[in-house]
Design a protein around this motif. Structure first.
Motif, short mmCIF file in Angstrom:
data_model
loop_
_atom_site.label_atom_id
_atom_site.label_comp_id
_atom_site.label_asym_id
_atom_site.label_seq_id
_atom_site.Cartn_x
_atom_site.Cartn_y
_atom_site.Cartn_z
N TYR A 123 10.70 1.21 -10.52
CA TYR A 123 9.93 0.50 -9.50
C TYR A 123 8.85 -0.32 -10.19
O TYR A 123 8.19 0.17 -11.11
CB TYR A 123 9.30 1.48 -8.51
CG TYR A 123 8.83 0.79 -7.26
CD1 TYR A 123 9.69 0.62 -6.17
CD2 TYR A 123 7.55 0.23 -7.18
CE1 TYR A 123 9.27 -0.05 -5.03
CE2 TYR A 123 7.12 -0.44 -6.05
CZ TYR A 123 7.99 -0.59 -4.98
OH TYR A 123 7.59 -1.28 -3.86
N HIS A 167 1.96 0.82 1.15
CA HIS A 167 2.30 1.21 2.52
C HIS A 167 3.20 2.44 2.53
O HIS A 167 3.02 3.37 3.34
CB HIS A 167 2.99 0.05 3.24
CG HIS A 167 2.07 -1.08 3.61
ND1 HIS A 167 1.01 -0.92 4.47
CD2 HIS A 167 2.06 -2.38 3.23
CE1 HIS A 167 0.39 -2.08 4.62
NE2 HIS A 167 1.00 -2.98 3.87
N HIS A 168 4.19 2.43 1.64
CA HIS A 168 5.15 3.53 1.59
C HIS A 168 4.45 4.86 1.29
O HIS A 168 4.72 5.88 1.93
CB HIS A 168 6.22 3.25 0.53
CG HIS A 168 7.25 4.31 0.40
ND1 HIS A 168 8.29 4.47 1.29
CD2 HIS A 168 7.40 5.30 -0.52
CE1 HIS A 168 9.04 5.49 0.93
NE2 HIS A 168 8.52 6.02 -0.17
N GLU A 169 3.56 4.85 0.33
CA GLU A 169 2.83 6.07 -0.04
C GLU A 169 1.96 6.55 1.12
O GLU A 169 1.85 7.76 1.38
CB GLU A 169 1.96 5.82 -1.28
CG GLU A 169 2.74 5.48 -2.55
CD GLU A 169 3.46 6.69 -3.12
OE1 GLU A 169 3.02 7.82 -2.88
OE2 GLU A 169 4.47 6.48 -3.82
N SER A 182 5.92 -6.09 -4.07
CA SER A 182 6.31 -4.75 -4.49
C SER A 182 5.12 -3.79 -4.48
O SER A 182 5.24 -2.62 -4.07
CB SER A 182 6.94 -4.79 -5.88
OG SER A 182 6.04 -5.30 -6.84
N THR A 190 -2.06 5.12 7.57
CA THR A 190 -1.83 3.69 7.73
C THR A 190 -2.79 2.92 6.84
O THR A 190 -3.99 3.21 6.83
CB THR A 190 -2.04 3.25 9.19
OG1 THR A 190 -1.08 3.91 10.02
CG2 THR A 190 -1.88 1.74 9.34
N HIS A 226 2.44 5.93 4.38
CA HIS A 226 3.29 6.42 5.47
C HIS A 226 3.81 7.82 5.18
O HIS A 226 3.95 8.64 6.10
CB HIS A 226 4.46 5.47 5.69
CG HIS A 226 4.03 4.12 6.16
ND1 HIS A 226 4.91 3.05 6.28
CD2 HIS A 226 2.82 3.63 6.55
CE1 HIS A 226 4.27 1.99 6.71
NE2 HIS A 226 2.99 2.30 6.89
N ALA A 227 4.12 8.09 3.90
CA ALA A 227 4.63 9.42 3.54
C ALA A 227 3.60 10.51 3.83
O ALA A 227 3.95 11.68 4.03
CB ALA A 227 5.00 9.44 2.06
N THR A 240 4.20 -3.01 -0.86
CA THR A 240 5.24 -2.15 -0.30
C THR A 240 5.00 -0.71 -0.71
O THR A 240 5.08 0.22 0.11
CB THR A 240 6.62 -2.61 -0.76
OG1 THR A 240 6.89 -3.92 -0.28
CG2 THR A 240 7.71 -1.67 -0.24
N ARG A 241 4.71 -0.51 -2.00
CA ARG A 241 4.47 0.85 -2.49
C ARG A 241 3.23 1.46 -1.83
O ARG A 241 3.23 2.64 -1.46
CB ARG A 241 4.29 0.80 -4.02
CG ARG A 241 3.97 2.14 -4.67
CD ARG A 241 5.17 3.07 -4.70
NE ARG A 241 4.84 4.33 -5.34
CZ ARG A 241 4.97 4.57 -6.65
NH1 ARG A 241 5.44 3.61 -7.45
NH2 ARG A 241 4.67 5.75 -7.15
#
Length: 460
Positions: free
Chosen positions: A263, A306-308, A300, A315, A310-311, A303-304
């Motif tokens: 990544y 937001h992804h982290e 990228s 927010t 959300h997990a 994205t990471r």
């Protein structure tokens, strides 16, 4: 792009000779000065690419659908040795011109196709014909770095062709496999003896990993001059070692996202305080400009983030990575990584005049111009590069290159493509765009010059 990231409106940049004389509003204009009207545009420092395999530009777009493994198969295992010195020259010439066209005034030529010193001579011949600023990363994927750095021919080449001028610098370009015997030690010792930095593909899935970083650190070869390319699949321990020794990273987000090094690493690098520069990697796959690099990195990294979040059920309400930061990575970040920050990377009096004007009166995308950092990172593209100066010399003006030898590059590249197609045969040439993966232990080790194979990335 000074330390305060100053943005000046309605201001001038005065260049005298090869240097920036002054920056500010309403500067007095010396008699005889050539004036370039930059109104409605953005004047910025020339961009700096810290990792580009220029020799592969002659195969532009050929590997658009490759994975990293297919890249290794084509260049490392099968057809890379078919490149003659004149083919390296052709790719370097076209790639170097392409960089200038996109406002990249300094490029690291990560030249790992140098099977012979004659190939290296041809590579440097091309760089010297193009009015850009370059750092020559000498490498050879077909022989161990402990072998080619010990060659008398290599030493002679360095003495003859590497003057360490401001326009042409030198790095050694090789990777560290993680072999516990650490055979690469000899190449690091040569770099230290020559007083040059090492640029290395680190943290590349299936090729280089934490063992290589640990070996470099334990033997004292991690320095502020070391550039870690990709750095995408490393552990916290490795990132901490890089940060502690002052190393720099070269992030190629388009490459990492597409072909599988891991990544894109800017998110992890930021977390560990590692300085970042940007690079395009190779035109055999992707675009050759840093506008694409900035966009891919922002995409990228965000994205990471937001992804982290959300997990964890959270927010993101305020983005951590700002557009101004990636513009800094594309300019000051590259200058610092290469030890050139005292010369280039910002528009300040006394620095070398590597200057880019982003302006396109015929484009509906160039107005309104409200946020210059956001405009450069998300709106502008290579077609909007109006004027480029390198060391005070105009190399592009009114969207057209000036005396850069493009016709010569076209002829050279056509001859290279003809040579490769004839040598491989049409069936192999067509198949190479999606090459078959040989069933071989080599996939655990793309470096044919060593028997060492690390299966840490392969489950059994």
């Amino acid at each position: 792009m000074d330390d305060r990231r100053t943005v000046l409106k309605d201001s001038d940049v005065l260049v005298v000779g090869d240097r920036i004389e002054a920056v500010g509003p309403n500067l007095p204009v010396p008699d005889g000065t050539v004036e370039v009207d930059a109104s409605g545009g953005i004047v910025m420092p020339g961009m700096i690419d810290t990792h580009r395999h220029l020799w592969q530009t002659a195969m532009r777009g050929y590997g658009a659908d490759w994975t990293l493994t297919q890249y290794f198969v084509w260049y490392y295992l099968e057809h890379g040795k078919e490149f003659r010195p004149q083919d390296v020259y052709a790719g370097n010439l076209l790639g170097a011109i392409e960089a200038l066209d996109a406002g990249v005034t300094t490029t690291v030529d990560w030249s790992h196709g140098l099977q012979t010193v004659e190939h290296a001579e041809a590579a440097v011949d091309a760089l010297e014909e193009v009015p850009g600023r370059f750092v020559f990363g000498y490498g050879n994927i077909h022989a161990g770095p402990w072998e080619w750095t010990a060659s008398p021919d290599f030493r002679s080449f360095v003495e003859r062709r590497m003057p360490r001028s401001e326009m042409l610098g030198l790095q050694l370009a090789f990777d560290v496999t993680g072999d516990p015997a650490f055979p690469e030690k000899a190449a690091f010792e040569v770099a230290r003896e020559l007083g040059v930095g090492v640029t290395t593909h680190a943290g590349v899935w299936g090729a280089t990993n934490d063992n290589g970083i640990r070996l470099m650190h334990e033997h004292g070869f991690m320095t502020p001059e070391t550039v870690y390319v990709h750095a995408a699949t490393l552990s916290t321990d490795s990132y901490q070692r890089i940060a502690a020794t002052g190393g720099h990273a070269s992030v190629s987000s388009e490459s990492e996202s597409s072909c599988g090094q891991g990544y894109p690493s800017s998110w992890s690098l930021r977390a560990h305080g590692i300085p970042i520069s940007l690079s395009m990697d190779t035109s055999v796959w992707w675009s050759g400009d840093l506008f694409s690099a900035m966009r891919a990195t922002l995409s990228s990294d965000r994205t990471r983030e937001h992804h982290e979040a959300h997990a964890k059920g959270d927010t993101v309400t305020n983005i951590a990575l700002r557009a101004e930061e990636v513009v800094a990575w594309a300019t000051r970040g590259g200058a610092k990584a290469l030890g050139l920050d005292r010369l280039v990377g910002s528009l300040e009096a006394g620095k070398r005049a590597d200057v880019v004007l982003i302006k396109n009166d015929a484009s509906p995308v160039m107005f309104p111009l409200l946020n210059p950092y956001g405009h450069i990172a998300f709106q502008a593209q290579r077609a909007d590069v109006h004027t480029v100066l390198v060391n005070g010399k105009v190399v592009k003006h009114e969207h057209r290159l000036v005396d850069t030898g493009l016709a010569r590059a076209r002829t050279a590249v056509e001859e290279t493509v003809e040579h490769l197609r004839a040598t491989l045969g049409e069936e192999a040439w067509q198949a190479g765009m999606n090459p078959e993966i040989p069933e071989s232990k080599v996939l655990d080790n793309p470096y044919m010059y060593t028997e060492y194979a690390d299966a840490s990335t392969h489950t059994k």
